[in-house]
Motif scaffolding. Sequence first.
Motif, PDB file in Angstrom:
ATOM      1  N   GLY A  41      70.065 -22.095  28.991  1.00 55.29           N
ATOM      2  CA  GLY A  41      69.408 -20.864  29.237  1.00 55.29           C
ATOM      3  C   GLY A  41      68.369 -20.839  30.355  1.00 55.29           C
ATOM      4  N   PRO A  42      67.937 -19.697  30.623  1.00 57.90           N
ATOM      5  CA  PRO A  42      66.820 -19.530  31.709  1.00 57.90           C
ATOM      6  C   PRO A  42      65.749 -20.565  31.463  1.00 57.90           C
ATOM      7  CG  PRO A  42      66.649 -17.686  30.112  1.00 57.90           C
ATOM      8  CD  PRO A  42      67.750 -18.423  29.711  1.00 57.90           C
ATOM      9  N   HIS A  43      64.965 -20.881  32.544  1.00 57.33           N
ATOM     10  CA  HIS A  43      63.958 -21.696  32.632  1.00 57.33           C
ATOM     11  C   HIS A  43      62.757 -20.784  32.902  1.00 57.33           C
ATOM     12  CE1 HIS A  43      67.128 -24.603  33.386  1.00 57.33           C
ATOM     13  NE2 HIS A  43      66.035 -25.720  33.269  1.00 57.33           N
ATOM     14  N   TRP A  44      61.659 -21.416  32.149  1.00 57.02           N
ATOM     15  CA  TRP A  44      60.237 -20.615  32.609  1.00 57.02           C
ATOM     16  C   TRP A  44      59.208 -21.610  32.713  1.00 57.02           C
ATOM     17  CZ3 TRP A  44      62.753 -21.505  28.170  1.00 57.02           C
ATOM     18  CH2 TRP A  44      61.990 -22.102  27.042  1.00 57.02           C
ATOM     19  N   GLU A  45      58.114 -20.944  33.122  1.00 57.54           N
ATOM     20  CA  GLU A  45      57.120 -21.833  33.663  1.00 57.54           C
ATOM     21  C   GLU A  45      55.854 -21.337  32.887  1.00 57.54           C
ATOM     22  OE1 GLU A  45      56.640 -21.189  37.784  1.00 57.54           O
ATOM     23  OE2 GLU A  45      58.535 -22.183  38.300  1.00 57.54           O
ATOM     24  N   THR A  46      54.724 -22.340  32.685  1.00 56.80           N
ATOM     25  CA  THR A  46      53.802 -22.091  32.316  1.00 56.80           C
ATOM     26  C   THR A  46      52.525 -22.880  33.210  1.00 56.80           C
ATOM     27  OG1 THR A  46      51.910 -22.217  30.617  1.00 56.80           O
ATOM     28  CG2 THR A  46      53.477 -24.033  30.891  1.00 56.80           C
ATOM     29  N   ASP A  47      51.271 -22.275  33.468  1.00 56.29           N
ATOM     30  CA  ASP A  47      50.379 -22.795  34.271  1.00 56.29           C
ATOM     31  C   ASP A  47      49.209 -23.135  33.256  1.00 56.29           C
ATOM     32  OD1 ASP A  47      49.295 -20.458  33.803  1.00 56.29           O
ATOM     33  OD2 ASP A  47      48.685 -20.015  35.808  1.00 56.29           O
ATOM     34  N   ASP A  48      49.477 -23.324  32.090  1.00 57.21           N
ATOM     35  CA  ASP A  48      48.332 -23.521  31.013  1.00 57.21           C
ATOM     36  C   ASP A  48      48.959 -24.478  30.011  1.00 57.21           C
ATOM     37  OD1 ASP A  48      46.483 -23.572  29.115  1.00 57.21           O
ATOM     38  OD2 ASP A  48      46.400 -21.607  28.697  1.00 57.21           O
ATOM     39  N   PRO A  49      49.009 -25.689  30.435  1.00 58.89           N
ATOM     40  CA  PRO A  49      49.814 -26.636  29.552  1.00 58.89           C
ATOM     41  C   PRO A  49      49.138 -26.916  28.067  1.00 58.89           C
ATOM     42  CG  PRO A  49      48.414 -27.962  31.132  1.00 58.89           C
ATOM     43  CD  PRO A  49      48.292 -26.551  31.577  1.00 58.89           C
ATOM     44  N   ASP A  50      47.736 -26.523  27.986  1.00 54.37           N
ATOM     45  CA  ASP A  50      47.047 -26.662  26.914  1.00 54.37           C
ATOM     46  C   ASP A  50      47.817 -25.445  25.663  1.00 54.37           C
ATOM     47  OD1 ASP A  50      45.529 -28.255  27.660  1.00 54.37           O
ATOM     48  OD2 ASP A  50      44.007 -26.976  28.191  1.00 54.37           O
ATOM     49  N   THR A  51      48.619 -24.669  26.061  1.00 54.65           N
ATOM     50  CA  THR A  51      49.366 -23.864  24.985  1.00 54.65           C
ATOM     51  C   THR A  51      50.565 -24.589  24.907  1.00 54.65           C
ATOM     52  OG1 THR A  51      50.560 -22.925  26.917  1.00 54.65           O
ATOM     53  CG2 THR A  51      48.609 -21.768  26.481  1.00 54.65           C
ATOM     54  N   LEU A  52      51.051 -25.632  25.285  1.00 60.19           N
ATOM     55  CA  LEU A  52      52.122 -26.435  24.888  1.00 60.19           C
ATOM     56  C   LEU A  52      51.868 -27.430  23.865  1.00 60.19           C
ATOM     57  CD1 LEU A  52      53.608 -27.287  28.314  1.00 60.19           C
ATOM     58  CD2 LEU A  52      54.160 -25.323  26.877  1.00 60.19           C
ATOM     59  N   GLU A  53      52.541 -27.164  22.384  1.00 63.98           N
ATOM     60  CA  GLU A  53      52.385 -28.030  21.156  1.00 63.98           C
ATOM     61  C   GLU A  53      53.385 -29.050  21.459  1.00 63.98           C
ATOM     62  OE1 GLU A  53      53.166 -28.154  16.544  1.00 63.98           O
ATOM     63  OE2 GLU A  53      52.984 -26.113  17.658  1.00 63.98           O
ATOM     64  N   ILE A  54      53.099 -30.488  21.388  1.00 59.19           N
ATOM     65  CA  ILE A  54      54.037 -31.444  21.668  1.00 59.19           C
ATOM     66  C   ILE A  54      54.586 -31.545  20.187  1.00 59.19           C
ATOM     67  CG2 ILE A  54      54.372 -33.745  22.151  1.00 59.19           C
ATOM     68  CD1 ILE A  54      51.705 -33.492  23.986  1.00 59.19           C
ATOM     69  N   ILE A  55      55.820 -31.367  20.057  1.00 59.49           N
ATOM     70  CA  ILE A  55      56.583 -31.790  18.902  1.00 59.49           C
ATOM     71  C   ILE A  55      57.036 -33.072  18.877  1.00 59.49           C
ATOM     72  CG2 ILE A  55      58.698 -31.104  17.592  1.00 59.49           C
ATOM     73  CD1 ILE A  55      58.311 -28.242  18.758  1.00 59.49           C
ATOM     74  N   ALA A  56      57.495 -33.856  20.110  1.00 59.30           N
ATOM     75  CA  ALA A  56      57.934 -34.963  20.008  1.00 59.30           C
ATOM     76  C   ALA A  56      58.082 -35.424  21.554  1.00 59.30           C
ATOM     77  CB  ALA A  56      59.476 -35.213  19.657  1.00 59.30           C
ATOM     78  N   ARG A  57      57.456 -36.862  21.524  1.00 55.51           N
ATOM     79  CA  ARG A  57      57.463 -37.298  23.031  1.00 55.51           C
ATOM     80  C   ARG A  57      58.891 -37.769  23.645  1.00 55.51           C
ATOM     81  NH1 ARG A  57      53.100 -36.355  25.971  1.00 55.51           N
ATOM     82  NH2 ARG A  57      51.054 -36.737  24.561  1.00 55.51           N
ATOM     83  N   ARG A  58      59.060 -37.621  24.802  1.00 55.20           N
ATOM     84  CA  ARG A  58      60.398 -38.122  25.713  1.00 55.20           C
ATOM     85  C   ARG A  58      60.841 -39.387  24.936  1.00 55.20           C
ATOM     86  NH1 ARG A  58      61.373 -39.281  31.800  1.00 55.20           N
ATOM     87  NH2 ARG A  58      63.297 -39.936  31.536  1.00 55.20           N
ATOM     88  N   GLY A  59      62.195 -39.384  24.293  1.00 53.85           N
ATOM     89  CA  GLY A  59      62.925 -40.459  23.947  1.00 53.85           C
ATOM     90  C   GLY A  59      62.588 -40.498  22.263  1.00 53.85           C
ATOM     91  N   ASP A  60      61.737 -39.895  21.995  1.00 53.20           N
ATOM     92  CA  ASP A  60      61.604 -39.687  20.338  1.00 53.20           C
ATOM     93  C   ASP A  60      62.278 -38.842  19.897  1.00 53.20           C
ATOM     94  OD1 ASP A  60      59.642 -41.395  20.405  1.00 53.20           O
ATOM     95  OD2 ASP A  60      57.846 -40.318  20.279  1.00 53.20           O
ATOM     96  N   HIS A  61      62.954 -37.669  20.539  1.00 54.16           N
ATOM     97  CA  HIS A  61      63.784 -36.574  20.104  1.00 54.16           C
ATOM     98  C   HIS A  61      65.111 -36.807  20.506  1.00 54.16           C
ATOM     99  CE1 HIS A  61      63.754 -34.587  23.941  1.00 54.16           C
ATOM    100  NE2 HIS A  61      62.364 -35.081  23.989  1.00 54.16           N
ATOM    101  N   ASP A  62      65.398 -37.748  21.044  1.00 54.34           N
ATOM    102  CA  ASP A  62      66.866 -38.135  21.557  1.00 54.34           C
ATOM    103  C   ASP A  62      67.458 -38.688  20.298  1.00 54.34           C
ATOM    104  OD1 ASP A  62      66.015 -37.311  24.103  1.00 54.34           O
ATOM    105  OD2 ASP A  62      65.825 -39.496  24.633  1.00 54.34           O
ATOM    106  N   GLY A  63      68.922 -38.301  20.408  1.00 52.06           N
ATOM    107  CA  GLY A  63      69.669 -38.676  19.334  1.00 52.06           C
ATOM    108  C   GLY A  63      70.206 -40.294  19.602  1.00 52.06           C
TER     109      GLY A  63
END
Length: 64
Positions: A41-63
């Motif tokens: 789907g469409p990509h979007w941007e943010t300039d406020d990374p503090d609004t991003l809640e980390i659910i899983a780090r890279r590699g932790d959510h990969d199957g």
Amino acid sequence: MTAARAWVGDLVRDGSGTRAIVTDVRACGTVWVLRPQVGNGPHWETDDPDTLEIIARRGDHDGP
């Protein structure tokens, strides 16, 4: 990059509650590019990374 800040490959929830993958960090670390967790789907941007809640780090959510 700090440990608490989302980075490329992390699964996050943005400020509106949408789950996304961080695909890029641009402009010397001032713009985070996001895409839907599933699909192309469409990509979007943010300039406020503090609004991003980390659910899983890279590699932790990969199957397996």
